[in-house]
Design an enzyme around this catalytic site. Structure first.
Site, PDB file in Angstrom:
ATOM      1  N   ASP A 116       0.854  -1.186   0.000  1.00 44.05           N
ATOM      2  CA  ASP A 116       0.000   0.000   0.000  1.00 44.05           C
ATOM      3  C   ASP A 116       0.889   1.234   0.000  1.00 44.05           C
ATOM      4  O   ASP A 116       1.971   1.230   0.601  1.00 44.05           O
ATOM      5  CB  ASP A 116      -0.905   0.016   1.232  1.00 44.05           C
ATOM      6  CG  ASP A 116      -1.964  -1.076   1.198  1.00 44.05           C
ATOM      7  OD1 ASP A 116      -2.454  -1.386   0.099  1.00 44.05           O
ATOM      8  OD2 ASP A 116      -2.302  -1.601   2.270  1.00 44.05           O
TER       9      ASP A 116
ATOM     10  N   ASP B  40      -6.876  -1.477  -4.755  1.00 46.79           N
ATOM     11  CA  ASP B  40      -7.959  -1.179  -3.813  1.00 46.79           C
ATOM     12  C   ASP B  40      -8.901  -0.123  -4.385  1.00 46.79           C
ATOM     13  O   ASP B  40     -10.128  -0.216  -4.232  1.00 46.79           O
ATOM     14  CB  ASP B  40      -7.395  -0.670  -2.483  1.00 46.79           C
ATOM     15  CG  ASP B  40      -6.526  -1.683  -1.769  1.00 46.79           C
ATOM     16  OD1 ASP B  40      -6.718  -2.899  -1.970  1.00 46.79           O
ATOM     17  OD2 ASP B  40      -5.642  -1.255  -0.998  1.00 46.79           O
TER      18      ASP B  40
END
Length: 171
Positions: free
Chosen positions: A126, A145
């Site tokens: 991330d 995401d």
């Protein structure tokens, strides 16, 4: 039951969008994984947006991230099953279901992007960090995401619109 309006391949042509999401997702993860150290932040918009590097061994919002490693394979299995279902669903879509095809392709591309990380790296990379004045932080996330979220919102909108009018949204 196959949809006669779908033709032989349904909306599988939209897999190019899934591939595009996958390529952008993996390229950005590779870049930030090499450019940043863990939890380093580069402020892009002060008080609102930063680049960072974080690894997530769990699911959304680090759900089950503190597991002993079994969650890696559970989430990988879920992603494989969901991806297979999405491909079949895409194949069965009719020509007039473009909105739904785009939504499914986005979710599929994101699912495969995070699946790759989970299997190859053991965690999801991330790097996008949204926050409010360095006090309230949304969990770090990535392109995959984002694609999953946009696709899911599109699916929800399609469901609500379809219930109202029995027609797909925006076709």
């Amino acid at each position: 039951m196959p949809n006669p309006a779908a033709g032989r391949f349904g909306r599988l042509a939209w897999l190019w969008l899934s591939l595009l999401v996958l390529v952008i997702d993996q390229a950005t993860k590779l870049y930030f994984n090499n450019a940043l150290t863990m939890y380093q932040q580069i402020v892009v918009i002060p008080d609102y947006f930063s680049w960072t590097l974080a690894y997530n061994t769990g699911a959304a919002f680090s759900f089950l991230a503190d597991g002993a490693g079994w969650q890696r394979w559970l989430f990988a299995l879920i992603a494989v099953v969901v991806s297979a279902v999405l491909v079949v669903w895409l194949k069965r879509l009719g020509r007039n279901e473009t909105w739904l095809a785009v939504a499914l392709a986005l979710v599929l591309g994101g699912a495969i992007g995070n699946l790759y990380d989970r299997i190859v790296l053991g965690h999801v990379v991330d790097f996008i960090l949204v926050h409010w004045q360095n006090r309230h932080y949304f969990p770090a996330f990535n392109v995959a995401d984002s694609a999953i979220t946009v696709g899911a919102v599109m699916l929800a909108l399609d469901m609500f619109k379809s219930k109202k009018s029995e027609d797909p949204v925006h076709d």
